[in-house]
Design a protein around this motif. Sequence first.
Motif, PDB file in Angstrom:
ATOM      1  N   THR A 159      17.624 -12.678 -19.887  1.00 57.08           N
ATOM      2  CA  THR A 159      16.416 -12.255 -19.159  1.00 57.08           C
ATOM      3  C   THR A 159      15.321 -12.749 -19.938  1.00 57.08           C
ATOM      4  N   LEU A 160      15.336 -11.406 -20.540  1.00 61.82           N
ATOM      5  CA  LEU A 160      14.142 -11.729 -21.418  1.00 61.82           C
ATOM      6  C   LEU A 160      14.105 -11.988 -22.607  1.00 61.82           C
ATOM      7  N   GLU A 161      14.855 -13.573 -23.014  1.00 60.63           N
ATOM      8  CA  GLU A 161      15.041 -14.362 -23.713  1.00 60.63           C
ATOM      9  C   GLU A 161      14.646 -15.834 -22.962  1.00 60.63           C
ATOM     10  N   VAL A 163      12.230 -15.632 -20.525  1.00 62.25           N
ATOM     11  CA  VAL A 163      11.213 -14.609 -20.302  1.00 62.25           C
ATOM     12  C   VAL A 163      10.339 -15.856 -21.304  1.00 62.25           C
ATOM     13  N   LYS A 164      10.922 -15.577 -22.300  1.00 65.31           N
ATOM     14  CA  LYS A 164       9.742 -15.333 -23.763  1.00 65.31           C
ATOM     15  C   LYS A 164       9.962 -17.025 -23.501  1.00 65.31           C
ATOM     16  N   TYR A 201       1.904 -10.616 -22.326  1.00 63.07           N
ATOM     17  CA  TYR A 201       3.332 -10.912 -22.343  1.00 63.07           C
ATOM     18  C   TYR A 201       4.267  -9.237 -23.164  1.00 63.07           C
ATOM     19  N   LEU A 205       6.574  -7.618 -20.400  1.00 65.57           N
ATOM     20  CA  LEU A 205       8.419  -7.699 -20.518  1.00 65.57           C
ATOM     21  C   LEU A 205       8.558  -6.589 -21.093  1.00 65.57           C
ATOM     22  N   TRP A 206       7.831  -5.752 -21.434  1.00 70.55           N
ATOM     23  CA  TRP A 206       7.892  -3.973 -22.001  1.00 70.55           C
ATOM     24  C   TRP A 206       9.036  -3.470 -20.404  1.00 70.55           C
ATOM     25  N   ALA A 208      11.145  -4.394 -19.002  1.00 66.20           N
ATOM     26  CA  ALA A 208      12.495  -5.292 -18.964  1.00 66.20           C
ATOM     27  C   ALA A 208      12.942  -4.433 -20.028  1.00 66.20           C
ATOM     28  N   VAL A 209      12.213  -4.671 -21.562  1.00 65.00           N
ATOM     29  CA  VAL A 209      12.784  -4.036 -22.400  1.00 65.00           C
ATOM     30  C   VAL A 209      13.259  -2.481 -22.152  1.00 65.00           C
TER      31      VAL A 209
END
Length: 223
Positions: A159-161, A163-164, A201, A205-206, A208-209
Amino acid sequence: MDEFVATFFNLEVVRAASPILLQGLWVTVQLIVVAVPLGLLGGVILALLSTIRSRWVRWPLIAWVDFFRAFPPLVLLMFLYAGLPFAGIELGAFGAVAIGFFLNTSSYYGEIFRAGIESIPRGQMEAARSTGLTAVQAMTWVILPQAVRNVLPDLVSNTLEVVKLTSIASVVALPELLYQARQAQSVTYNPSPIVAAAVIYFLLLWPAVRLLSRLEHRAVARR
């Protein structure tokens, strides 16, 4: 040093560009809200189809998944946006991006879900069926919850990928965050809006990381 700050961290430029950056952020959030659930839904469907023991289902499914995992998402996006109109199909920027992300990300999600389902012993299905549950009910209430728990770190990572990856939507002039930052840069002749977009960004995202890191640590602790 002052010249460096004025070039890359010019607060006046960022303040002037903030309205369109916020507009871009809103479009990015909309794209995420559409792309991630569509990808998850498509992934679940592909994973469930993979449980069907028929070569008439298995081989077309393998070909579908392999094709969209190997096909560059940027090329796919350009084909949907700029290629299909030659066949009389106009999707628009948002529609092309949504469909492109669905086709690409559902294949990755599908492989993750498939691995999760295969990690559950077959006896679980048999035990669930012995209680009177249908195959669909057993898969929904017994197998899938355990499968998702087993692959949760992979789901969050993918999911992170996704979003990026939304930043590539700028190539079809969808006014998401990166596109708006580039527009602001072209007007101000200063890269500070791009830096501001990068910071946004990161802030997006942080969390979620950090969640992914905790999930990975828990997975290691359970082994």
